[in-house]
Scaffold this motif. Sequence first.
Motif, PDB file in Angstrom:
ATOM      1  N   ALA A 164       1.489  -1.413   0.268  1.00  0.00           N
ATOM      2  CA  ALA A 164       0.001   0.385   0.052  1.00  0.00           C
ATOM      3  C   ALA A 164       1.001   0.721   0.289  1.00  0.00           C
ATOM      4  O   ALA A 164       0.837   2.245  -0.608  1.00  0.00           O
ATOM      5  CB  ALA A 164      -1.193  -0.222   0.782  1.00  0.00           C
ATOM      6  N   GLU A 165       2.102   1.286   0.539  1.00  0.00           N
ATOM      7  CA  GLU A 165       2.738   2.454   0.748  1.00  0.00           C
ATOM      8  C   GLU A 165       3.321   2.327  -1.110  1.00  0.00           C
ATOM      9  O   GLU A 165       3.975   3.483  -1.407  1.00  0.00           O
ATOM     10  CB  GLU A 165       3.913   2.169   1.723  1.00  0.00           C
ATOM     11  CG  GLU A 165       3.809   1.897   2.589  1.00  0.00           C
ATOM     12  CD  GLU A 165       4.664   1.363   3.467  1.00  0.00           C
ATOM     13  OE1 GLU A 165       4.970   1.778   5.289  1.00  0.00           O
ATOM     14  OE2 GLU A 165       5.789   0.930   3.611  1.00  0.00           O
ATOM     15  N   ILE A 166       3.881   1.427  -1.345  1.00  0.00           N
ATOM     16  CA  ILE A 166       4.040   2.049  -2.618  1.00  0.00           C
ATOM     17  C   ILE A 166       2.945   2.442  -3.854  1.00  0.00           C
ATOM     18  O   ILE A 166       3.227   3.300  -4.464  1.00  0.00           O
ATOM     19  CB  ILE A 166       4.702   0.767  -3.140  1.00  0.00           C
ATOM     20  CG1 ILE A 166       6.118  -0.221  -2.646  1.00  0.00           C
ATOM     21  CG2 ILE A 166       4.920   0.882  -4.510  1.00  0.00           C
ATOM     22  CD1 ILE A 166       6.618  -1.571  -2.843  1.00  0.00           C
ATOM     23  N   LEU A 167       1.954   2.097  -3.589  1.00  0.00           N
ATOM     24  CA  LEU A 167       0.446   2.101  -3.543  1.00  0.00           C
ATOM     25  C   LEU A 167       0.364   3.835  -3.720  1.00  0.00           C
ATOM     26  O   LEU A 167      -0.036   4.597  -5.322  1.00  0.00           O
ATOM     27  CB  LEU A 167      -0.252   1.146  -4.347  1.00  0.00           C
ATOM     28  CG  LEU A 167      -0.516   0.037  -4.658  1.00  0.00           C
ATOM     29  CD1 LEU A 167      -1.804  -0.819  -3.682  1.00  0.00           C
ATOM     30  CD2 LEU A 167      -0.292  -0.183  -6.221  1.00  0.00           C
ATOM     31  N   GLU A 168       0.790   4.306  -2.407  1.00  0.00           N
ATOM     32  CA  GLU A 168       0.326   5.861  -2.700  1.00  0.00           C
ATOM     33  C   GLU A 168       1.518   6.314  -3.405  1.00  0.00           C
ATOM     34  O   GLU A 168       0.277   7.476  -3.062  1.00  0.00           O
ATOM     35  CB  GLU A 168       0.089   5.502  -0.495  1.00  0.00           C
ATOM     36  CG  GLU A 168      -0.467   4.911  -0.475  1.00  0.00           C
ATOM     37  CD  GLU A 168      -2.042   6.129  -0.181  1.00  0.00           C
ATOM     38  OE1 GLU A 168      -1.417   7.134  -1.387  1.00  0.00           O
ATOM     39  OE2 GLU A 168      -3.327   5.506   0.152  1.00  0.00           O
ATOM     40  N   GLU A 169       2.662   5.981  -2.757  1.00  0.00           N
ATOM     41  CA  GLU A 169       3.484   6.894  -4.443  1.00  0.00           C
ATOM     42  C   GLU A 169       3.242   6.306  -5.916  1.00  0.00           C
ATOM     43  O   GLU A 169       3.335   7.689  -6.179  1.00  0.00           O
ATOM     44  CB  GLU A 169       5.185   5.592  -3.882  1.00  0.00           C
ATOM     45  CG  GLU A 169       6.221   6.931  -4.234  1.00  0.00           C
ATOM     46  CD  GLU A 169       6.345   8.293  -3.672  1.00  0.00           C
ATOM     47  OE1 GLU A 169       6.721   9.484  -4.471  1.00  0.00           O
ATOM     48  OE2 GLU A 169       6.063   8.416  -2.393  1.00  0.00           O
ATOM     49  N   ALA A 170       2.705   5.104  -6.283  1.00  0.00           N
ATOM     50  CA  ALA A 170       1.979   5.129  -7.615  1.00  0.00           C
ATOM     51  C   ALA A 170       1.000   6.382  -8.084  1.00  0.00           C
ATOM     52  O   ALA A 170       0.303   6.483  -8.710  1.00  0.00           O
ATOM     53  CB  ALA A 170       1.796   4.015  -7.960  1.00  0.00           C
ATOM     54  N   LYS A 171       0.000   6.063  -6.323  1.00  0.00           N
ATOM     55  CA  LYS A 171      -1.564   7.046  -6.735  1.00  0.00           C
ATOM     56  C   LYS A 171      -1.234   8.039  -7.002  1.00  0.00           C
ATOM     57  O   LYS A 171      -1.624   9.252  -8.121  1.00  0.00           O
ATOM     58  CB  LYS A 171      -1.703   7.593  -5.533  1.00  0.00           C
ATOM     59  CG  LYS A 171      -3.266   8.046  -5.431  1.00  0.00           C
ATOM     60  CD  LYS A 171      -3.622   7.731  -4.453  1.00  0.00           C
ATOM     61  CE  LYS A 171      -4.935   8.406  -4.179  1.00  0.00           C
ATOM     62  NZ  LYS A 171      -5.986   7.749  -2.998  1.00  0.00           N
ATOM     63  N   LYS A 172       0.414   9.414  -7.014  1.00  0.00           N
ATOM     64  CA  LYS A 172       1.145  10.577  -7.493  1.00  0.00           C
ATOM     65  C   LYS A 172       0.979  10.490  -9.241  1.00  0.00           C
ATOM     66  O   LYS A 172       0.783  11.345 -10.058  1.00  0.00           O
ATOM     67  CB  LYS A 172       1.902  10.489  -6.520  1.00  0.00           C
ATOM     68  CG  LYS A 172       1.101  10.661  -5.281  1.00  0.00           C
ATOM     69  CD  LYS A 172       3.200  11.414  -4.908  1.00  0.00           C
ATOM     70  CE  LYS A 172       2.641  11.172  -3.131  1.00  0.00           C
ATOM     71  NZ  LYS A 172       4.245  11.243  -2.791  1.00  0.00           N
ATOM     72  N   ILE A 173       1.492   9.828  -9.834  1.00  0.00           N
ATOM     73  CA  ILE A 173       2.352   9.848 -10.736  1.00  0.00           C
ATOM     74  C   ILE A 173       0.445   9.128 -11.888  1.00  0.00           C
ATOM     75  O   ILE A 173       0.372   9.778 -12.920  1.00  0.00           O
ATOM     76  CB  ILE A 173       2.653   8.915 -11.061  1.00  0.00           C
ATOM     77  CG1 ILE A 173       4.053   8.784 -10.789  1.00  0.00           C
ATOM     78  CG2 ILE A 173       3.347   8.561 -12.332  1.00  0.00           C
ATOM     79  CD1 ILE A 173       5.718   7.496 -10.283  1.00  0.00           C
ATOM     80  N   LEU A 174      -0.143   8.466 -10.966  1.00  0.00           N
ATOM     81  CA  LEU A 174      -1.590   8.327 -11.992  1.00  0.00           C
ATOM     82  C   LEU A 174      -2.194   9.139 -12.076  1.00  0.00           C
ATOM     83  O   LEU A 174      -3.049   9.372 -13.002  1.00  0.00           O
ATOM     84  CB  LEU A 174      -2.113   6.819 -11.368  1.00  0.00           C
ATOM     85  CG  LEU A 174      -1.470   5.557 -11.824  1.00  0.00           C
ATOM     86  CD1 LEU A 174      -2.178   4.353 -10.999  1.00  0.00           C
ATOM     87  CD2 LEU A 174      -1.391   4.827 -12.786  1.00  0.00           C
ATOM     88  N   SER A 175      -2.482   9.982 -11.394  1.00  0.00           N
ATOM     89  CA  SER A 175      -3.712  10.975 -11.023  1.00  0.00           C
ATOM     90  C   SER A 175      -2.902  12.052 -12.057  1.00  0.00           C
ATOM     91  O   SER A 175      -3.810  12.797 -12.771  1.00  0.00           O
ATOM     92  CB  SER A 175      -2.900  11.713  -9.714  1.00  0.00           C
ATOM     93  OG  SER A 175      -3.988  12.915  -9.473  1.00  0.00           O
ATOM     94  N   GLU A 176      -1.419  11.865 -12.136  1.00  0.00           N
ATOM     95  CA  GLU A 176      -1.250  12.893 -13.220  1.00  0.00           C
ATOM     96  C   GLU A 176      -1.502  12.727 -14.585  1.00  0.00           C
ATOM     97  O   GLU A 176      -1.138  13.181 -15.781  1.00  0.00           O
ATOM     98  CB  GLU A 176       0.277  12.658 -13.286  1.00  0.00           C
ATOM     99  CG  GLU A 176       1.008  13.838 -12.209  1.00  0.00           C
ATOM    100  CD  GLU A 176       2.899  13.817 -12.270  1.00  0.00           C
ATOM    101  OE1 GLU A 176       2.873  13.249 -12.904  1.00  0.00           O
ATOM    102  OE2 GLU A 176       3.049  14.786 -10.892  1.00  0.00           O
TER     103      GLU A 176
END
Length: 285
Positions: free
Chosen positions: A56-68
Amino acid sequence: MKKKWIAGLLGTVLALGVLTGCGSDTAAGAGADTAGENGAQTKGTITIAASSTPHAEILEEAKKILSEQGFELSITVFDDYVQPNLVVDSGDFDANYFQHIPYLDSFNAEHGTHLVNAGGIHYEPFGIYPGTKTDLSALEAGDVIAVPNDTTNEARALLLLQDNGIITLKDGVGLEATVNDITDNPKDITIQELEAAQVSRVKNEMAFVVLNGNYALEAGFSVGNDAVAYEKSDSEAAKTYVNVIAVKEGNEGNEGIQALVDVLKSDEIRQFINDTYDGAVIPFE
């Protein structure tokens, strides 16, 4: 390396209306783009089930990129190894991120689910960690070592114990090994089988505990500093257990899933993993 612990991110709670499957109105499906509040094109929501650390920690970081990129990533944390697969197979979630391929294959066989690997992201070296003792040479009759009890992880733990001279297993048992396959136990050690999430919680009661990388992290262990023995990063065993994004069969080619996998394999996320986990989590090539 410096550890970056992420606080306050893992309690994600999804409203019932968000718990949709891979239909055309989700990012993982083939839905049409819509305009966001600021006029930017949005591509919908990807719902994913995950273990807390490190997934989930890794996904939270990926979430920022996916939002863009126009995708919203909704993350729900689970503390077991069963429900994340069931909610993806049922279509309630688009994907999950918590397991390696041998466990995925075993789960499909045992539960009749139809889940597939959409992309390998990282692997976590299995380790033997101290409990009441800190040196394997100090083991003596009556000592107890705790291991995970699920099929593939128990076998992996037993193979690591065998590699370190603690037990001997029947020839050829490999990933199907159980405590019943122990043929030699020279120090008369008791192997205590526990649900994976429970192993680290009894570390003060056991001589040693054998842990998955994510549970070692949750227990505050460092592979490099605390493990008395572990799978080497270049070993075939470690690479066999690559953690994957799993989806229901037929959904692996969906736009949102492909975007998620691409981001998780990006240089930015690889750097985040390397900087954060001190060798306990290693990006998969």
